[in-house]
Write an enzyme that holds these catalytic residues in place. Sequence first.
Site, mmCIF file in Angstrom:
data_model
loop_
_atom_site.group_PDB
_atom_site.id
_atom_site.type_symbol
_atom_site.label_atom_id
_atom_site.label_comp_id
_atom_site.label_asym_id
_atom_site.label_seq_id
_atom_site.Cartn_x
_atom_site.Cartn_y
_atom_site.Cartn_z
ATOM 1 C CB CYS A 1 -9.514 4.451 1.000
ATOM 2 S SG CYS A 1 -7.838 4.903 1.515
ATOM 3 C CB THR A 2 -6.589 -0.387 2.407
ATOM 4 O OG1 THR A 2 -5.522 0.410 1.887
ATOM 5 C CG2 THR A 2 -7.094 -1.346 1.350
ATOM 6 C CG HIS A 3 -4.831 4.893 4.554
ATOM 7 N ND1 HIS A 3 -4.309 4.452 3.363
ATOM 8 C CD2 HIS A 3 -3.775 5.402 5.258
ATOM 9 C CE1 HIS A 3 -3.004 4.689 3.343
ATOM 10 N NE2 HIS A 3 -2.656 5.267 4.480
ATOM 11 C CG ASP B 1 -1.794 1.212 1.349
ATOM 12 O OD1 ASP B 1 -2.421 1.552 0.330
ATOM 13 O OD2 ASP B 1 -1.869 1.836 2.424
ATOM 14 C CB SER B 2 0.240 4.811 -0.516
ATOM 15 O OG SER B 2 -0.895 4.926 0.329
ATOM 16 C CB CYS C 1 -3.149 0.418 -2.448
ATOM 17 S SG CYS C 1 -3.285 2.117 -2.978
ATOM 18 C CG ASN C 2 -9.679 0.425 -2.182
ATOM 19 O OD1 ASN C 2 -10.612 -0.216 -2.629
ATOM 20 N ND2 ASN C 2 -9.257 0.298 -0.942
ATOM 21 C CB THR C 3 -5.188 4.751 -4.984
ATOM 22 O OG1 THR C 3 -5.954 5.311 -3.924
ATOM 23 C CG2 THR C 3 -4.850 5.806 -5.997
ATOM 24 C CE1 TYR D 1 2.195 5.445 -3.700
ATOM 25 C CE2 TYR D 1 0.945 3.508 -4.385
ATOM 26 C CZ TYR D 1 2.145 4.089 -4.027
ATOM 27 O OH TYR D 1 3.277 3.320 -3.993
ATOM 28 N N GLY D 2 -3.523 8.928 -3.613
ATOM 29 C CA GLY D 2 -4.885 9.271 -4.023
ATOM 30 C C GLY D 2 -5.047 10.446 -4.954
ATOM 31 C CD GLU E 1 0.120 6.928 6.124
ATOM 32 O OE1 GLU E 1 1.208 6.944 6.711
ATOM 33 O OE2 GLU E 1 -0.354 5.886 5.606
HETATM 34 N N1 DGL Z 1 -4.753 3.016 1.113
HETATM 35 C C1 DGL Z 1 -4.884 3.542 -0.172
HETATM 36 C C2 DGL Z 1 -6.138 3.221 -0.887
HETATM 37 O O1 DGL Z 1 -6.725 2.206 -0.559
HETATM 38 C C3 DGL Z 1 -4.044 4.688 -0.596
HETATM 39 C C4 DGL Z 1 -4.501 6.028 -0.198
HETATM 40 C C5 DGL Z 1 -3.538 7.094 -0.641
HETATM 41 O O2 DGL Z 1 -2.334 6.851 -0.610
HETATM 42 O O3 DGL Z 1 -4.010 8.180 -1.020
HETATM 43 O O4 DGL Z 1 -6.565 3.895 -1.779
#
Ligand code: DGL
Length: 265
Positions: free
Chosen positions: A185-187, A11-12, A74-76, A43-44, A153
């Site tokens: 988003c996994t966050h 993931d990011s 990571c969904n992105t 990454y978003g 974060e």
């Molecule tokens: N955890 C990520 C996702 O699922 C990345 C979010 C990011 O880095 O902006 O999209």
Amino acid sequence: MNNQSPIGIFDSGIGGLTVLKSLMQKMPKETYIYFGDTAHVPYGNKSKEVVIKYSLKICNFLVAKKVKLIIVACNTSSSLAITILKTKLSIPIIDVINPMKFYIQSNKHLNKIGIIGTHNTISSNAYNQVILSVNDKITIYSTACPLFVPIIEEGLENHEIAYIMVKKYLEPLIRQNIQILILGCTHYPIIKNTIMKTIPNNIYIIDSAENTANYVLNYLQKNDMLAETIIKELVCYVSDESRHFEQFAKEYLQLPNLRLKTIQI
Ligand code: DGL
């Protein structure tokens, strides 16, 4: 590579740890290598080319570590890079968006769904495609929540600022009387308590973690790839030093002796 080879997951930042936790609970005999791209998070809101470039570099790093499978936690990256990753790499790659198909299939009563994610995930329409391919009668309301990842974060998911942002982003979705809210988003599972305290309690919240873990287990069983003996080792790599990552990962995964290595990609 064999069944005892590790599973690579990335993931990011800390978000993919929510998927890793579910994987570790469901498949405790597997060995995992986690990569958090802390030098480049978030990454978003980066361009598709850049997200693809970072994702490919991480995958090549994991392939060099001889992983048997890579999970794009990571969904992105799952929405923007998955097609390229699958063409360029010769090992199985699993994303976190497609497994949502099975949830939609087994919940036929759904007709109004809310989705939140990063700008990139929401504007890619990746969730809409997956959901509507199963049930085209569903109405989808989605919204990007770009400040959630930096808040998480920084470890501020229970701070007043998180409540203000959750309210601001989610009010328009709540007004649509959605039945479920997908955390795309996994966050976001990390900010779930704050979301739960803000939205009506008849809205059910789901995330990528459990669906993905079920999907991975099924995949490994079907392809006869499950590890048989317990090694139970986890190595976490980050691309830049991050104190919050280390502290969060140790507490969240309940692994006080977790090894964290910094490596530039
Ligand atoms: N955890 C990520 C996702 O699922 C990345 C979010 C990011 O880095 O902006 O999209």
